[in-house]
Motif scaffolding. Sequence first.
Motif, short mmCIF file in Angstrom:
data_model
loop_
_atom_site.label_atom_id
_atom_site.label_comp_id
_atom_site.label_asym_id
_atom_site.label_seq_id
_atom_site.Cartn_x
_atom_site.Cartn_y
_atom_site.Cartn_z
N THR A 36 33.03 -6.13 1.94
CA THR A 36 33.00 -4.70 0.97
C THR A 36 32.12 -3.76 1.92
O THR A 36 32.32 -2.43 1.61
N GLY A 37 30.99 -4.32 2.51
CA GLY A 37 30.13 -3.24 3.39
C GLY A 37 31.13 -2.66 4.31
O GLY A 37 30.73 -1.41 4.55
N TYR A 40 32.32 0.50 2.59
CA TYR A 40 31.64 1.61 2.45
C TYR A 40 31.40 2.29 3.86
O TYR A 40 31.27 3.57 3.82
N ARG A 41 31.40 1.57 4.90
CA ARG A 41 31.04 2.02 6.31
C ARG A 41 32.45 2.81 6.82
O ARG A 41 32.22 4.01 7.30
N SER A 101 24.78 4.09 3.61
CA SER A 101 23.71 3.85 2.87
C SER A 101 23.35 5.09 2.05
O SER A 101 22.96 5.06 0.55
N SER A 104 27.00 5.22 -0.55
CA SER A 104 27.31 4.10 -1.33
C SER A 104 26.70 4.46 -2.88
O SER A 104 27.05 3.99 -3.59
N ARG A 110 32.11 4.56 -5.47
CA ARG A 110 32.12 3.20 -5.74
C ARG A 110 33.52 2.95 -6.75
O ARG A 110 33.71 1.88 -6.46
N GLY A 130 29.05 -8.61 -0.60
CA GLY A 130 28.43 -7.23 -0.88
C GLY A 130 27.22 -7.33 -1.70
O GLY A 130 26.38 -8.07 -1.32
N ARG A 131 26.99 -6.42 -2.53
CA ARG A 131 25.79 -6.16 -3.26
C ARG A 131 26.12 -6.02 -4.98
O ARG A 131 25.16 -6.40 -5.51
N ASP A 132 27.34 -5.75 -5.12
CA ASP A 132 27.56 -5.62 -6.76
C ASP A 132 28.82 -6.66 -7.23
O ASP A 132 29.47 -6.24 -7.90
N ARG A 181 15.27 -0.60 3.14
CA ARG A 181 16.79 -1.02 2.68
C ARG A 181 16.88 -1.74 1.26
O ARG A 181 17.60 -1.55 0.34
N ARG A 188 18.84 2.05 -6.65
CA ARG A 188 19.92 3.36 -7.12
C ARG A 188 20.48 3.08 -8.47
O ARG A 188 20.39 1.96 -8.96
O1 DC Z 1 26.48 -5.02 4.25
P1 DC Z 1 26.36 -3.51 5.12
O2 DC Z 1 25.51 -3.28 5.89
O3 DC Z 1 27.61 -3.45 5.99
O4 DC Z 1 26.80 -2.47 4.01
C1 DC Z 1 26.84 -1.19 4.37
C2 DC Z 1 26.37 -0.16 3.12
O5 DC Z 1 27.08 -0.29 2.23
C3 DC Z 1 24.79 -0.55 2.72
O6 DC Z 1 24.20 0.53 2.53
C4 DC Z 1 25.25 -1.36 1.24
C5 DC Z 1 26.52 -0.65 0.96
N1 DC Z 1 27.02 -1.66 0.08
C6 DC Z 1 27.17 -1.36 -1.10
O7 DC Z 1 26.30 -0.57 -1.79
N2 DC Z 1 27.94 -2.15 -2.07
C7 DC Z 1 28.62 -3.18 -1.48
N3 DC Z 1 29.45 -4.00 -2.16
C8 DC Z 1 28.61 -3.43 -0.01
C9 DC Z 1 27.84 -2.42 0.83
#
Ligand code: DC
Length: 224
Positions: A36-37, A40-41, A101, A104, A110, A130-132, A181, A188
């Motif tokens: 999923t990163g 966002y990229r 960053s 996102s 989102r 990912g993060r979420d 980071r 956030r």
């Molecule tokens: O994991 P990455 O470095 O490729 O992620 C790129 C950016 O996207 C990083 O700032 C975190 C964000 N991200 C996010 O907010 N939620 C996700 N599910 C995946 C990545």
Amino acid sequence: MTKSKIIVAIDGYSSCGKSTIAKALAKYAGYTYVDTGAMYRAVALYALRNNLQSSLFNLQSSISNIEISFALQPDGTQHTILNGEDVESQIRTLEVGNMASQISPIREVREFLVAQQQAMGKNKGIVMDGRDIGTVVFPNAELKLFLTASPEVRAQRRYDELVGKGEHPVFAEVLADVNDRDYRDTHRAESPLRQADDAVVIDNSNLTPDEQMKKIIDIFNSKI
Ligand code: DC
């Protein structure tokens, strides 16, 4: 008896090896891997190319023009496709990472990406990192992993990676960047990185890649 397919959600801090583990587990299980990163990229690259970075409103209103997909390569890797163009190498730059960053935390970004991620998991059989993922995208995922490692260990891994690319990083700066980071990811307002209550936490500071993989495969097999 055929085993039922599940959803595996992998979250965690930056530079703790989420994508390596997620790819390896997907391969082992015969599941689809979704980074999923990378999504966002891809939005960040679109914003940079269309000069939308200075105006949140412009990015919000043109979000529906963005189409992201993944294309499986003959060597088994996946490339990110943005509006029909293979942008896999373009999205991996530092500039795009920094823009990702910044975009996102935007709620519209989102919501747009989360809806697509949920659709990708409709038939299960997916490993998403990912993060979420375990908290927002798939709160009912059958297996949630939360990866972590100490900031020093993660900084050392990034430092070694940069040196391997011929760069000359300063360790203290790499460590400060990891800490920054972490702070941004966890503080956030929109979907901050946090451990789901039912996630299995894996601290890989002192695990070799093989030890970690064995541990994760055991956990996966106990769930299916
Ligand atoms: O994991 P990455 O470095 O490729 O992620 C790129 C950016 O996207 C990083 O700032 C975190 C964000 N991200 C996010 O907010 N939620 C996700 N599910 C995946 C990545």
